[in-house]
Design an enzyme around this catalytic site. Structure first.
Site, PDB file in Angstrom:
ATOM      1  N   HIS A 261    -107.796 -17.872   6.093  1.00 52.64           N
ATOM      2  CA  HIS A 261    -108.213 -19.017   5.284  1.00 52.64           C
ATOM      3  C   HIS A 261    -109.519 -18.704   4.592  1.00 52.64           C
ATOM      4  O   HIS A 261    -110.379 -18.027   5.162  1.00 52.64           O
ATOM      5  CB  HIS A 261    -108.379 -20.275   6.154  1.00 52.64           C
ATOM      6  N   ASP A 317    -100.211 -23.864   7.645  1.00 51.96           N
ATOM      7  CA  ASP A 317     -98.828 -23.588   7.228  1.00 51.96           C
ATOM      8  C   ASP A 317     -98.004 -22.900   8.301  1.00 51.96           C
ATOM      9  O   ASP A 317     -96.772 -22.943   8.273  1.00 51.96           O
ATOM     10  CB  ASP A 317     -98.840 -22.733   5.950  1.00 51.96           C
TER      11      ASP A 317
HETATM   12  N1  COA Z   1    -102.770 -11.154   7.223  1.00 51.99           N
HETATM   13  C1  COA Z   1    -103.423  -9.985   7.284  1.00 51.99           C
HETATM   14  N2  COA Z   1    -104.627  -9.755   6.705  1.00 51.99           N
HETATM   15  C2  COA Z   1    -105.186 -10.773   6.047  1.00 51.99           C
HETATM   16  C3  COA Z   1    -104.563 -12.032   5.950  1.00 51.99           C
HETATM   17  C4  COA Z   1    -103.307 -12.195   6.562  1.00 51.99           C
HETATM   18  N3  COA Z   1    -102.658 -13.358   6.491  1.00 51.99           N
HETATM   19  N4  COA Z   1    -105.357 -12.858   5.235  1.00 51.99           N
HETATM   20  C5  COA Z   1    -106.449 -12.162   4.889  1.00 51.99           C
HETATM   21  N5  COA Z   1    -106.353 -10.910   5.388  1.00 51.99           N
HETATM   22  C6  COA Z   1    -107.373  -9.854   5.266  1.00 51.99           C
HETATM   23  C7  COA Z   1    -107.363  -9.264   3.871  1.00 51.99           C
HETATM   24  O1  COA Z   1    -106.508  -8.136   3.810  1.00 51.99           O
HETATM   25  C8  COA Z   1    -108.823  -8.907   3.692  1.00 51.99           C
HETATM   26  O2  COA Z   1    -109.079  -7.709   4.388  1.00 51.99           O
HETATM   27  P1  COA Z   1    -110.173  -6.647   3.777  1.00 51.99           P
HETATM   28  O3  COA Z   1    -111.491  -7.378   3.870  1.00 51.99           O
HETATM   29  O4  COA Z   1    -110.072  -5.449   4.648  1.00 51.99           O
HETATM   30  O5  COA Z   1    -109.744  -6.398   2.358  1.00 51.99           O
HETATM   31  C9  COA Z   1    -109.567 -10.015   4.426  1.00 51.99           C
HETATM   32  O6  COA Z   1    -108.640 -10.491   5.413  1.00 51.99           O
HETATM   33  C10 COA Z   1    -109.972 -11.171   3.526  1.00 51.99           C
HETATM   34  O7  COA Z   1    -108.829 -11.561   2.752  1.00 51.99           O
HETATM   35  P2  COA Z   1    -108.932 -12.202   1.302  1.00 51.99           P
HETATM   36  O8  COA Z   1    -107.575 -12.145   0.657  1.00 51.99           O
HETATM   37  O9  COA Z   1    -110.082 -11.621   0.561  1.00 51.99           O
HETATM   38  O10 COA Z   1    -109.300 -13.676   1.688  1.00 51.99           O
HETATM   39  P3  COA Z   1    -109.219 -14.927   0.729  1.00 51.99           P
HETATM   40  O11 COA Z   1    -110.229 -15.868   1.229  1.00 51.99           O
HETATM   41  O12 COA Z   1    -109.268 -14.521  -0.704  1.00 51.99           O
HETATM   42  O13 COA Z   1    -107.724 -15.471   0.966  1.00 51.99           O
HETATM   43  C11 COA Z   1    -105.870 -16.484   1.956  1.00 51.99           C
HETATM   44  C12 COA Z   1    -107.399 -16.466   1.845  1.00 51.99           C
HETATM   45  C13 COA Z   1    -105.435 -17.762   2.667  1.00 51.99           C
HETATM   46  C14 COA Z   1    -105.238 -16.480   0.566  1.00 51.99           C
HETATM   47  C15 COA Z   1    -105.408 -15.245   2.761  1.00 51.99           C
HETATM   48  O14 COA Z   1    -105.907 -15.309   4.087  1.00 51.99           O
HETATM   49  C16 COA Z   1    -103.900 -15.084   2.754  1.00 51.99           C
HETATM   50  O15 COA Z   1    -103.332 -14.481   1.842  1.00 51.99           O
HETATM   51  N6  COA Z   1    -103.200 -15.649   3.803  1.00 51.99           N
HETATM   52  C17 COA Z   1    -101.774 -15.617   3.834  1.00 51.99           C
HETATM   53  C18 COA Z   1    -101.224 -16.733   2.963  1.00 51.99           C
HETATM   54  C19 COA Z   1    -101.500 -18.097   3.526  1.00 51.99           C
HETATM   55  O16 COA Z   1    -101.309 -18.348   4.701  1.00 51.99           O
HETATM   56  N7  COA Z   1    -101.950 -19.026   2.663  1.00 51.99           N
HETATM   57  C20 COA Z   1    -102.164 -20.422   3.030  1.00 51.99           C
HETATM   58  C21 COA Z   1    -103.607 -20.781   3.091  1.00 51.99           C
HETATM   59  S1  COA Z   1    -103.830 -22.409   3.757  1.00 51.99           S
END
Ligand code: COA
Length: 383
Positions: A261, A317
């Protein structure tokens, strides 16, 4: 010199709001001052709607009045039902919802009236009609006739009635009610922000809600419940959950959908509540073969240094998918269920934005070329 870029607007504060606050470091969420845990334990979705719209919990007469008004607005105009019957049955339900909401706006004489009274009327109408659209579409695409809403059921029970054509059990109604309470608002999330951006241009409520539905659809936001459910099915096909985790997540770097998140760096309080409800409802249902898969995958992630270092926990979710599946929601209908709840927050934010509006207009950090010399058309080369 390059201007400071906050990629993904991380940490940027865009508005004052009295609606909800996410305490990301301690895993707490409040709506208008009330802890989500108390609301999930005690409130109906309609009480939360009232709280978000009017800034206080309703008295019994106020709640009765809201429910009566929601009942009065729940039915769809025959022209909307007719239109739904003409949509391609393979269309994504979020695309259907986006289109149907837009179409309702075409028939609303208040559509272009942005006064507060008209906005409250539209908020009520959309909150009442979105469940009817979703249930009608689920039936229409399956070749069944839509079921009309009843005026003696609460919103959660009425939706399940319209969807299945029979009354749901109290456990199912409770699970859906809690789901709707938990997802009604969540700070400046992407779809809420989208709705406020449209409103800031003095765009109308239908435009703002249609844009918010589009924003919610993506798998990084509301689409994650559907993506999580598909992932659980894939994991269940693997030789073991551990093997899938090692090969897909550790080996190929795939994300676990429904985890992580932007704001929570502690467990999402909504996930724990939904997990309890998933366990309760799955204890009485044979449909929930995937709860065990979800729990085992979560345990593997919680014990893995990569997830620990990045504070990645199950978000709302993750267990929503299991709860919704258990009450008979088809997988591609899960994101519309999110919209059924979040319309309460979107409409409250739209009204709040109108009350103290200024155009939201950030800037981009230009990284393209400058001062290129004009080249006439016949002298250009594609190299
Ligand atoms: N599984 C594995 N790794 C994950 C992850 C997941 N669900 N979510 C984030 N990470 C990792 C990323 O690879 C990144 O690693 P790095 O620092 O080595 O590159 C780090 O955690 C930060 O991720 P980032 O995408 O920059 O975070 P964000 O704040 O931009 O994105 C989300 C947040 C929610 C979009 C992201 O956690 C995600 O894609 N989750 C899965 C989709 C989801 O559940 N969305 C609903 C949100 S309520």
């Amino acid at each position: 010199m390059a201007e400071e870029l906050k990629k993904g607007l991380e940490g940027v504060v865009v508005a004052d709001t009295r609606l909800s606050k996410v305490f990301g470091d301690i895993g707490k969420l409040i709506y208008v001052g009330y802890d989500i845990r108390d609301l999930a334990a005690h409130a109906s979705f309609e009480e939360v709607v009232y709280l978000l719209w009017y800034g206080k919990l309703p008295t019994q007469p106020q709640l009765n009045q809201l429910q009566a008004r929601l009942h009065a607005e729940a039915a769809l105009h025959p022209s909307i039902l007719q239109a739904l019957k003409g949509y391609p049955t393979g269309a994504h339900p979020m695309a259907v919802l986006r289109t149907a909401v837009s179409q309702i706006g075409l028939n609303d004489p208040d559509a272009e009236d942005n006064s507060q009274d008209a906005n409250y009327r539209k908020a009520l109408s959309l909150t009442a009609k979105i469940p009817t659209i979703i249930a009608a579409w689920a039936r229409i695409r399956a070749g069944k006739e839509p079921v009309a809403p009843r005026d003696d059921l609460g919103l959660a029970a009425n939706f399940l009635w319209m969807l299945h054509g029979h009354e749901a059990s109290q456990a199912e109604v409770n699970a859906l009610n809690v789901y709707l309470v938990l997802l009604a608002d969540h700070g400046m999330n992407a779809s809420t922000f989208t709705s406020r951006v449209v409103t800031s241009t003095e765009g109308d409520m239908y435009s703002a809600v249609v844009a918010a539905i589009g924003s919610l659809k993506g798998p990084k936001h509301g689409g994650a419940n559907e993506a999580a459910m598909r992932m659980f099915r894939e994991v269940a096909e693997a030789p073991s959950v551990k093997e899938w985790f090692e090969s897909e997540v550790k080996g190929k770097g795939r994300r676990i959908m429904g985890m992580g998140h932007r704001v929570y760096k502690a467990p999402d309080p909504r996930a724990a509540i939904l997990k309890q409800h998933a366990q309760a409802i799955c204890g009485t249902s044979e449909k929930c073969v995937l709860l065990g898969v979800a729990e085992e995958l979560e345990a593997l992630a919680l014990a893995d240094p990569y997830f620990v270092e990045r504070s990645l926990y199950a978000n709302v979710d993750y267990y929503s998918a299991i709860v919704l599946d258990a009450i008979g929601i088809e997988t591609d209908m899960m994101t519309p269920m999110f919209a059924m709840s979040r319309i309460a927050g979107w409409s409250a934010h739209i009204i709040e934005q109108w009350n103290d509006n200024r155009l939201i207009r950030p800037r981009g950090n230009y990284v393209g070329p400058v001062d290129l010399a004009w080249v006439p058309l016949d002298e250009r080369r594609d190299d």
